[in-house]
Design a protein around this motif. Sequence first.
Motif, PDB file in Angstrom:
ATOM      1  N   THR A  29      11.491  -8.637  -7.289  1.00  0.00           N
ATOM      2  CA  THR A  29      10.053  -8.740  -7.075  1.00  0.00           C
ATOM      3  C   THR A  29       9.692  -7.924  -5.838  1.00  0.00           C
ATOM      4  OG1 THR A  29      10.080 -10.949  -8.017  1.00  0.00           O
ATOM      5  CG2 THR A  29       8.122 -10.321  -6.775  1.00  0.00           C
ATOM      6  N   PHE A  30       8.716  -7.044  -5.996  1.00  0.00           N
ATOM      7  CA  PHE A  30       8.389  -6.080  -4.945  1.00  0.00           C
ATOM      8  C   PHE A  30       7.922  -6.763  -3.661  1.00  0.00           C
ATOM      9  CE2 PHE A  30       5.949  -1.904  -4.050  1.00  0.00           C
ATOM     10  CZ  PHE A  30       7.024  -1.408  -3.357  1.00  0.00           C
ATOM     11  N   GLY A  31       7.111  -7.797  -3.767  1.00  0.00           N
ATOM     12  CA  GLY A  31       6.564  -8.469  -2.596  1.00  0.00           C
ATOM     13  C   GLY A  31       7.567  -9.333  -1.848  1.00  0.00           C
ATOM     14  N   LEU A  32       8.705  -9.660  -2.479  1.00  0.00           N
ATOM     15  CA  LEU A  32       9.711 -10.499  -1.823  1.00  0.00           C
ATOM     16  C   LEU A  32      10.762  -9.685  -1.081  1.00  0.00           C
ATOM     17  CD1 LEU A  32      10.322 -13.242  -4.535  1.00  0.00           C
ATOM     18  CD2 LEU A  32       9.058 -13.448  -2.392  1.00  0.00           C
ATOM     19  N   THR A  69       7.797   5.646 -15.284  1.00  0.00           N
ATOM     20  CA  THR A  69       8.913   4.703 -15.342  1.00  0.00           C
ATOM     21  C   THR A  69      10.200   5.337 -14.827  1.00  0.00           C
ATOM     22  OG1 THR A  69       7.862   3.805 -17.317  1.00  0.00           O
ATOM     23  CG2 THR A  69      10.073   3.053 -16.842  1.00  0.00           C
ATOM     24  N   ARG A  70      10.467   6.550 -15.272  1.00  0.00           N
ATOM     25  CA  ARG A  70      11.704   7.223 -14.857  1.00  0.00           C
ATOM     26  C   ARG A  70      11.709   7.496 -13.353  1.00  0.00           C
ATOM     27  NH1 ARG A  70      14.056  12.801 -17.466  1.00  0.00           N
ATOM     28  NH2 ARG A  70      15.865  12.925 -16.147  1.00  0.00           N
ATOM     29  N   THR A  71      10.594   7.953 -12.827  1.00  0.00           N
ATOM     30  CA  THR A  71      10.507   8.234 -11.397  1.00  0.00           C
ATOM     31  C   THR A  71      10.577   6.944 -10.592  1.00  0.00           C
ATOM     32  OG1 THR A  71       9.069  10.077 -11.983  1.00  0.00           O
ATOM     33  CG2 THR A  71       9.186   9.491  -9.681  1.00  0.00           C
ATOM     34  N   ALA A  72       9.979   5.867 -11.088  1.00  0.00           N
ATOM     35  CA  ALA A  72      10.039   4.579 -10.388  1.00  0.00           C
ATOM     36  C   ALA A  72      11.479   4.089 -10.314  1.00  0.00           C
ATOM     37  CB  ALA A  72       9.168   3.558 -11.102  1.00  0.00           C
ATOM     38  N   ARG A  73      12.215   4.269 -11.384  1.00  0.00           N
ATOM     39  CA  ARG A  73      13.614   3.875 -11.404  1.00  0.00           C
ATOM     40  C   ARG A  73      14.406   4.694 -10.392  1.00  0.00           C
ATOM     41  NH1 ARG A  73      16.254   3.103 -17.198  1.00  0.00           N
ATOM     42  NH2 ARG A  73      14.590   1.573 -17.159  1.00  0.00           N
ATOM     43  N   LYS A 113       4.970  -8.209  -9.116  1.00  0.00           N
ATOM     44  CA  LYS A 113       5.722  -7.598 -10.204  1.00  0.00           C
ATOM     45  C   LYS A 113       7.021  -7.003  -9.686  1.00  0.00           C
ATOM     46  CE  LYS A 113       1.632  -6.512 -12.882  1.00  0.00           C
ATOM     47  NZ  LYS A 113       0.865  -5.459 -13.546  1.00  0.00           N
ATOM     48  N   THR A 114       7.854  -6.524 -10.603  1.00  0.00           N
ATOM     49  CA  THR A 114       9.107  -5.912 -10.199  1.00  0.00           C
ATOM     50  C   THR A 114       8.821  -4.570  -9.528  1.00  0.00           C
ATOM     51  OG1 THR A 114       9.405  -4.776 -12.299  1.00  0.00           O
ATOM     52  CG2 THR A 114      10.353  -6.992 -12.112  1.00  0.00           C
ATOM     53  N   VAL A 115       9.819  -4.062  -8.823  1.00  0.00           N
ATOM     54  CA  VAL A 115       9.668  -2.805  -8.106  1.00  0.00           C
ATOM     55  C   VAL A 115       9.344  -1.685  -9.090  1.00  0.00           C
ATOM     56  CG1 VAL A 115      10.868  -1.106  -6.681  1.00  0.00           C
ATOM     57  CG2 VAL A 115      11.219  -3.537  -6.262  1.00  0.00           C
ATOM     58  N   GLU A 116      10.086  -1.632 -10.182  1.00  0.00           N
ATOM     59  CA  GLU A 116       9.895  -0.554 -11.158  1.00  0.00           C
ATOM     60  C   GLU A 116       8.508  -0.608 -11.788  1.00  0.00           C
ATOM     61  OE1 GLU A 116      12.026   1.166 -15.201  1.00  0.00           O
ATOM     62  OE2 GLU A 116      12.918  -0.526 -14.143  1.00  0.00           O
ATOM     63  N   ARG A 117       8.061  -1.783 -12.178  1.00  0.00           N
ATOM     64  CA  ARG A 117       6.760  -1.906 -12.830  1.00  0.00           C
ATOM     65  C   ARG A 117       5.622  -1.625 -11.849  1.00  0.00           C
ATOM     66  NH1 ARG A 117       5.489  -6.148 -17.226  1.00  0.00           N
ATOM     67  NH2 ARG A 117       6.976  -4.767 -18.190  1.00  0.00           N
ATOM     68  N   SER A 118       5.737  -2.099 -10.620  1.00  0.00           N
ATOM     69  CA  SER A 118       4.687  -1.847  -9.636  1.00  0.00           C
ATOM     70  C   SER A 118       4.555  -0.362  -9.348  1.00  0.00           C
ATOM     71  CB  SER A 118       4.983  -2.587  -8.329  1.00  0.00           C
ATOM     72  OG  SER A 118       4.855  -3.967  -8.509  1.00  0.00           O
ATOM     73  N   ARG A 125       0.833  -1.207   0.000  1.00  0.00           N
ATOM     74  CA  ARG A 125       0.000   0.000   0.000  1.00  0.00           C
ATOM     75  C   ARG A 125       0.862   1.249   0.000  1.00  0.00           C
ATOM     76  NH1 ARG A 125      -5.093   0.658  -0.319  1.00  0.00           N
ATOM     77  NH2 ARG A 125      -6.198   2.323   0.717  1.00  0.00           N
ATOM     78  N   ILE A 126       0.668   2.084  -1.034  1.00  0.00           N
ATOM     79  CA  ILE A 126       1.359   3.369  -1.131  1.00  0.00           C
ATOM     80  C   ILE A 126       0.361   4.417  -1.576  1.00  0.00           C
ATOM     81  CG2 ILE A 126       3.139   4.708  -2.305  1.00  0.00           C
ATOM     82  CD1 ILE A 126       4.725   2.247  -2.713  1.00  0.00           C
ATOM     83  N   GLY A 127       0.283   5.512  -0.846  1.00  0.00           N
ATOM     84  CA  GLY A 127      -0.537   6.647  -1.266  1.00  0.00           C
ATOM     85  C   GLY A 127      -1.994   6.317  -1.484  1.00  0.00           C
ATOM     86  N   GLY A 128      -2.574   5.449  -0.682  1.00  0.00           N
ATOM     87  CA  GLY A 128      -3.980   5.115  -0.821  1.00  0.00           C
ATOM     88  C   GLY A 128      -4.279   4.156  -1.951  1.00  0.00           C
ATOM     89  N   ALA A 129      -3.254   3.504  -2.497  1.00  0.00           N
ATOM     90  CA  ALA A 129      -3.465   2.551  -3.587  1.00  0.00           C
ATOM     91  C   ALA A 129      -2.696   1.271  -3.295  1.00  0.00           C
ATOM     92  CB  ALA A 129      -2.999   3.150  -4.908  1.00  0.00           C
ATOM     93  N   ASP A 130      -3.214   0.154  -3.761  1.00  0.00           N
ATOM     94  CA  ASP A 130      -2.547  -1.129  -3.592  1.00  0.00           C
ATOM     95  C   ASP A 130      -1.717  -1.422  -4.833  1.00  0.00           C
ATOM     96  OD1 ASP A 130      -3.641  -1.644  -1.112  1.00  0.00           O
ATOM     97  OD2 ASP A 130      -5.429  -2.591  -1.946  1.00  0.00           O
ATOM     98  N   LEU A 131      -0.448  -1.741  -4.624  1.00  0.00           N
ATOM     99  CA  LEU A 131       0.433  -2.105  -5.727  1.00  0.00           C
ATOM    100  C   LEU A 131       0.609  -3.613  -5.746  1.00  0.00           C
ATOM    101  CD1 LEU A 131       3.213   0.601  -5.465  1.00  0.00           C
ATOM    102  CD2 LEU A 131       1.124   0.634  -6.790  1.00  0.00           C
TER     103      LEU A 131
END
Length: 173
Positions: free
Chosen positions: A63-66, A46-50, A32-37, A22-28
């Motif tokens: 993987t974001f969940g791991l 994409t650039r900001t996620a990176r 998926k990978t950190v960048e894609r999530s 959960r980030i900013g009131g949304a579920d990710l």
Amino acid sequence: MSTEESQDDSPEEEEDLQYFVRIGGADLDGTKTVERSLSELDGIGTRTARLVAEKADVDRNATFGLLDEDDIDAVVDIAENLEDHVPSWMTNRQNDFFTGETTHLVGTDVNEKRRHDINRMKIIESYKGVRHKRGQKVRGQRTKSTGRSEGTIGVNVEEIREEMADDEGGDDE
């Protein structure tokens, strides 16, 4: 042996997998990978996620969940307080109208502020506000031939042929 080891590791990884973050009131999506999530979150591309993954010292292809709880918390903290970690030109809300502050909105806050700004423009009846009220194009696009929402425009040949056929058939009777 490598197939046996991979089979043994997968149930353990699935137990540790956090399916939603959960980030900013949304579920990710944690699968998926950190960048894609992160890039699926409103306000983060994409650039900001990176950049967020780099600032949090996390592999962007992991993987974001791991990730460990500490790593996830670091990513969440940086994503929610992005204006402290990036230059001001990279934020999405520079010099706010009411406060004058530069912030970066994430999640549902982006849509809420956008609606608020459009309503303000409608109230003060600026040019853009009037266009929003009327439901017309706002950013200078052409309107002569595109953006039509009211029924069909032009000649409907099929209807004319049907009417002519009905008229001719009615004359015979």
